[in-house]
Design a protein around this motif. Structure first.
Motif, PDB file in Angstrom:
ATOM      1  N   ASP A  72      13.634 -17.593  11.920  1.00  0.00           N
ATOM      2  CA  ASP A  72      12.075 -17.327  10.986  1.00  0.00           C
ATOM      3  C   ASP A  72      11.181 -16.453  11.612  1.00  0.00           C
ATOM      4  O   ASP A  72      10.983 -17.261  12.915  1.00  0.00           O
ATOM      5  N   ASN A  73      10.605 -15.800  11.538  1.00  0.00           N
ATOM      6  CA  ASN A  73       9.259 -15.034  12.037  1.00  0.00           C
ATOM      7  C   ASN A  73       7.928 -14.516  10.854  1.00  0.00           C
ATOM      8  O   ASN A  73       8.118 -14.584   9.760  1.00  0.00           O
ATOM      9  N   ALA A  74       7.299 -14.354  11.351  1.00  0.00           N
ATOM     10  CA  ALA A  74       5.676 -15.007  10.878  1.00  0.00           C
ATOM     11  C   ALA A  74       5.682 -13.766  11.062  1.00  0.00           C
ATOM     12  O   ALA A  74       5.457 -12.685  12.416  1.00  0.00           O
ATOM     13  N   THR A  75       5.117 -12.786  10.115  1.00  0.00           N
ATOM     14  CA  THR A  75       4.295 -10.930  10.209  1.00  0.00           C
ATOM     15  C   THR A  75       2.883 -10.513   9.742  1.00  0.00           C
ATOM     16  O   THR A  75       2.643 -11.133   8.341  1.00  0.00           O
ATOM     17  N   ILE A  76       2.120 -10.492  11.008  1.00  0.00           N
ATOM     18  CA  ILE A  76       0.817  -9.922  10.664  1.00  0.00           C
ATOM     19  C   ILE A  76       0.596  -8.593  10.258  1.00  0.00           C
ATOM     20  O   ILE A  76       1.047  -7.902  11.187  1.00  0.00           O
ATOM     21  N   TYR A  77       0.100  -8.302   9.244  1.00  0.00           N
ATOM     22  CA  TYR A  77      -0.316  -6.792   8.477  1.00  0.00           C
ATOM     23  C   TYR A  77      -2.278  -6.979   8.548  1.00  0.00           C
ATOM     24  O   TYR A  77      -2.526  -7.769   8.583  1.00  0.00           O
ATOM     25  N   ASP A  78      -2.157  -5.021   8.708  1.00  0.00           N
ATOM     26  CA  ASP A  78      -3.358  -4.576   8.575  1.00  0.00           C
ATOM     27  C   ASP A  78      -3.486  -4.412   7.158  1.00  0.00           C
ATOM     28  O   ASP A  78      -2.797  -2.344   6.773  1.00  0.00           O
ATOM     29  N   GLY A  79      -3.505  -4.994   5.767  1.00  0.00           N
ATOM     30  CA  GLY A  79      -3.163  -4.485   4.715  1.00  0.00           C
ATOM     31  C   GLY A  79      -2.714  -5.838   3.778  1.00  0.00           C
ATOM     32  O   GLY A  79      -2.635  -7.165   3.970  1.00  0.00           O
ATOM     33  N   ALA A  81      -1.114  -8.193   1.331  1.00  0.00           N
ATOM     34  CA  ALA A  81       0.128  -8.837   1.008  1.00  0.00           C
ATOM     35  C   ALA A  81       1.637  -8.247   1.893  1.00  0.00           C
ATOM     36  O   ALA A  81       1.100  -8.640   3.449  1.00  0.00           O
ATOM     37  N   ALA A  82       2.406  -8.000   1.915  1.00  0.00           N
ATOM     38  CA  ALA A  82       3.341  -7.740   3.279  1.00  0.00           C
ATOM     39  C   ALA A  82       3.739  -6.136   2.898  1.00  0.00           C
ATOM     40  O   ALA A  82       4.607  -5.656   3.117  1.00  0.00           O
ATOM     41  N   SER A  83       2.407  -5.647   2.892  1.00  0.00           N
ATOM     42  CA  SER A  83       2.685  -4.073   3.178  1.00  0.00           C
ATOM     43  C   SER A  83       1.158  -3.736   4.034  1.00  0.00           C
ATOM     44  O   SER A  83       0.222  -4.599   4.582  1.00  0.00           O
ATOM     45  N   GLY A  84       1.561  -2.260   4.488  1.00  0.00           N
ATOM     46  CA  GLY A  84       0.608  -1.659   5.385  1.00  0.00           C
ATOM     47  C   GLY A  84       1.209  -1.582   7.066  1.00  0.00           C
ATOM     48  O   GLY A  84       2.221  -1.845   6.899  1.00  0.00           O
ATOM     49  N   ILE A  85       0.436  -1.623   7.856  1.00  0.00           N
ATOM     50  CA  ILE A  85       0.611  -1.728   9.375  1.00  0.00           C
ATOM     51  C   ILE A  85       0.293  -3.503  10.349  1.00  0.00           C
ATOM     52  O   ILE A  85       0.137  -3.286   9.521  1.00  0.00           O
ATOM     53  N   ILE A  86       2.508  -2.915  10.502  1.00  0.00           N
ATOM     54  CA  ILE A  86       2.465  -4.562  10.657  1.00  0.00           C
ATOM     55  C   ILE A  86       1.688  -4.743  12.737  1.00  0.00           C
ATOM     56  O   ILE A  86       1.502  -3.514  13.171  1.00  0.00           O
ATOM     57  N   ASP A 103      -4.282  -7.604  20.399  1.00  0.00           N
ATOM     58  CA  ASP A 103      -6.082  -6.721  20.893  1.00  0.00           C
ATOM     59  C   ASP A 103      -6.229  -5.472  20.047  1.00  0.00           C
ATOM     60  O   ASP A 103      -5.991  -4.188  20.486  1.00  0.00           O
ATOM     61  N   LEU A 104      -5.827  -5.735  18.780  1.00  0.00           N
ATOM     62  CA  LEU A 104      -5.784  -4.544  17.798  1.00  0.00           C
ATOM     63  C   LEU A 104      -6.579  -4.092  17.005  1.00  0.00           C
ATOM     64  O   LEU A 104      -7.119  -5.742  15.601  1.00  0.00           O
ATOM     65  N   PRO A 105      -7.387  -3.755  16.513  1.00  0.00           N
ATOM     66  CA  PRO A 105      -8.471  -3.825  15.334  1.00  0.00           C
ATOM     67  C   PRO A 105      -7.911  -3.541  13.487  1.00  0.00           C
ATOM     68  O   PRO A 105      -5.905  -3.456  13.483  1.00  0.00           O
ATOM     69  N   PHE A 106      -7.655  -3.241  12.386  1.00  0.00           N
ATOM     70  CA  PHE A 106      -7.482  -3.880  11.664  1.00  0.00           C
ATOM     71  C   PHE A 106      -8.672  -3.004  10.200  1.00  0.00           C
ATOM     72  O   PHE A 106      -9.351  -3.390  10.251  1.00  0.00           O
ATOM     73  N   ALA A 107      -8.577  -1.709   9.886  1.00  0.00           N
ATOM     74  CA  ALA A 107      -8.786  -1.152   9.490  1.00  0.00           C
ATOM     75  C   ALA A 107      -9.540  -1.884   7.574  1.00  0.00           C
ATOM     76  O   ALA A 107     -10.588  -1.765   7.414  1.00  0.00           O
ATOM     77  N   THR A 108      -8.430  -2.508   6.977  1.00  0.00           N
ATOM     78  CA  THR A 108      -8.891  -3.131   5.546  1.00  0.00           C
ATOM     79  C   THR A 108      -9.006  -4.917   5.853  1.00  0.00           C
ATOM     80  O   THR A 108      -9.443  -5.229   5.150  1.00  0.00           O
ATOM     81  N   THR A 111      -3.496 -10.231   7.295  1.00  0.00           N
ATOM     82  CA  THR A 111      -3.030 -10.759   6.645  1.00  0.00           C
ATOM     83  C   THR A 111      -1.509 -11.363   6.913  1.00  0.00           C
ATOM     84  O   THR A 111      -0.888 -10.650   7.910  1.00  0.00           O
ATOM     85  N   VAL A 112      -1.322 -12.012   7.116  1.00  0.00           N
ATOM     86  CA  VAL A 112      -0.011 -13.380   7.813  1.00  0.00           C
ATOM     87  C   VAL A 112       0.440 -13.565   6.219  1.00  0.00           C
ATOM     88  O   VAL A 112       0.645 -14.111   5.554  1.00  0.00           O
ATOM     89  N   VAL A 113       1.883 -12.953   6.697  1.00  0.00           N
ATOM     90  CA  VAL A 113       3.174 -13.595   6.073  1.00  0.00           C
ATOM     91  C   VAL A 113       4.206 -14.142   6.808  1.00  0.00           C
ATOM     92  O   VAL A 113       4.677 -14.109   7.447  1.00  0.00           O
ATOM     93  N   ASN A 114       4.660 -15.745   6.258  1.00  0.00           N
ATOM     94  CA  ASN A 114       5.501 -16.289   7.136  1.00  0.00           C
ATOM     95  C   ASN A 114       6.473 -17.009   5.799  1.00  0.00           C
ATOM     96  O   ASN A 114       6.530 -17.159   4.392  1.00  0.00           O
ATOM     97  N   VAL A 115       7.266 -17.465   6.663  1.00  0.00           N
ATOM     98  CA  VAL A 115       7.987 -17.884   5.330  1.00  0.00           C
ATOM     99  C   VAL A 115       8.877 -19.975   5.757  1.00  0.00           C
ATOM    100  O   VAL A 115       8.193 -19.912   6.885  1.00  0.00           O
ATOM    101  N   THR A 116       9.410 -19.714   4.884  1.00  0.00           N
ATOM    102  CA  THR A 116       9.292 -21.486   4.865  1.00  0.00           C
ATOM    103  C   THR A 116       9.634 -22.298   6.114  1.00  0.00           C
ATOM    104  O   THR A 116       8.779 -22.990   6.711  1.00  0.00           O
ATOM    105  N   SER A 117      10.856 -21.842   7.252  1.00  0.00           N
ATOM    106  CA  SER A 117      10.972 -22.264   8.197  1.00  0.00           C
ATOM    107  C   SER A 117       9.894 -21.404   9.564  1.00  0.00           C
ATOM    108  O   SER A 117      10.222 -21.908  11.028  1.00  0.00           O
ATOM    109  N   GLY A 118       9.148 -20.896   9.477  1.00  0.00           N
ATOM    110  CA  GLY A 118       8.737 -19.941  10.369  1.00  0.00           C
ATOM    111  C   GLY A 118       7.142 -20.848  10.718  1.00  0.00           C
ATOM    112  O   GLY A 118       7.395 -22.316  10.764  1.00  0.00           O
TER     113      GLY A 118
END
Length: 126
Positions: A72-79, A81-86, A103-108, A111-118
């Motif tokens: 189970d992984n957590a995903t960090i987005y520039d955008g 919900a679960a959309s946009g650039i990962i 070390d990355l810029p984000f434009a909008t 957002t972090v999307v995590n799961v139950t056992s993340g």
């Protein structure tokens, strides 16, 4: 009007009393964002979407505080919900205390999307 003070460099081994005693400065990227985190947010090890910052900025690094399940992984987005650039994926089952440099810029927004056992982690950003 005051006259300009002309000083000579200090002798080797001596510190000029007019200089700062501690070298404080902030480094910036080409977009004007500091390269060191000035803010932090804790992300829980549970399912959910967290908007960390609802504006442009820079995602600096992550510190893992709880490992979670290895699949189970957590995903960090520039955008939203679960959309946009990962920007990054925080793997579950990692080592507690592990530091992940992003070390990355984000434009909008950040957002972090995590799961139950993340994983649980702290994200540094500005």
């Amino acid at each position: 009007m005051t006259a300009a003070l002309i000083t000579q460099p200090p002798e080797p081994g001596r510190v000029d009393s007019a200089m700062s005693k501690n070298a404080n400065w902030t480094e910036y990227d080409d977009l004007g964002w500091p390269i060191r985190a000035s803010l932090a947010a804790a992300i829980a090890a549970s399912a959910g979407t967290t908007t960390v910052k609802n504006a442009a900025g820079r995602c600096i690094k992550i510190v893992v505080t709880a490992a979670g399940t290895s699949t189970d992984n957590a995903t960090i987005y520039d955008g939203p919900a679960a959309s946009g650039i990962i920007l990054a994926i925080v793997p579950g089952g990692g080592t507690i205390g592990n530091v992940i440099a992003i070390d990355l810029p984000f434009a909008t927004n950040l957002t972090v999307v995590n799961v139950t056992s993340g994983p649980a982690f702290t994200i540094g950003y500005c």
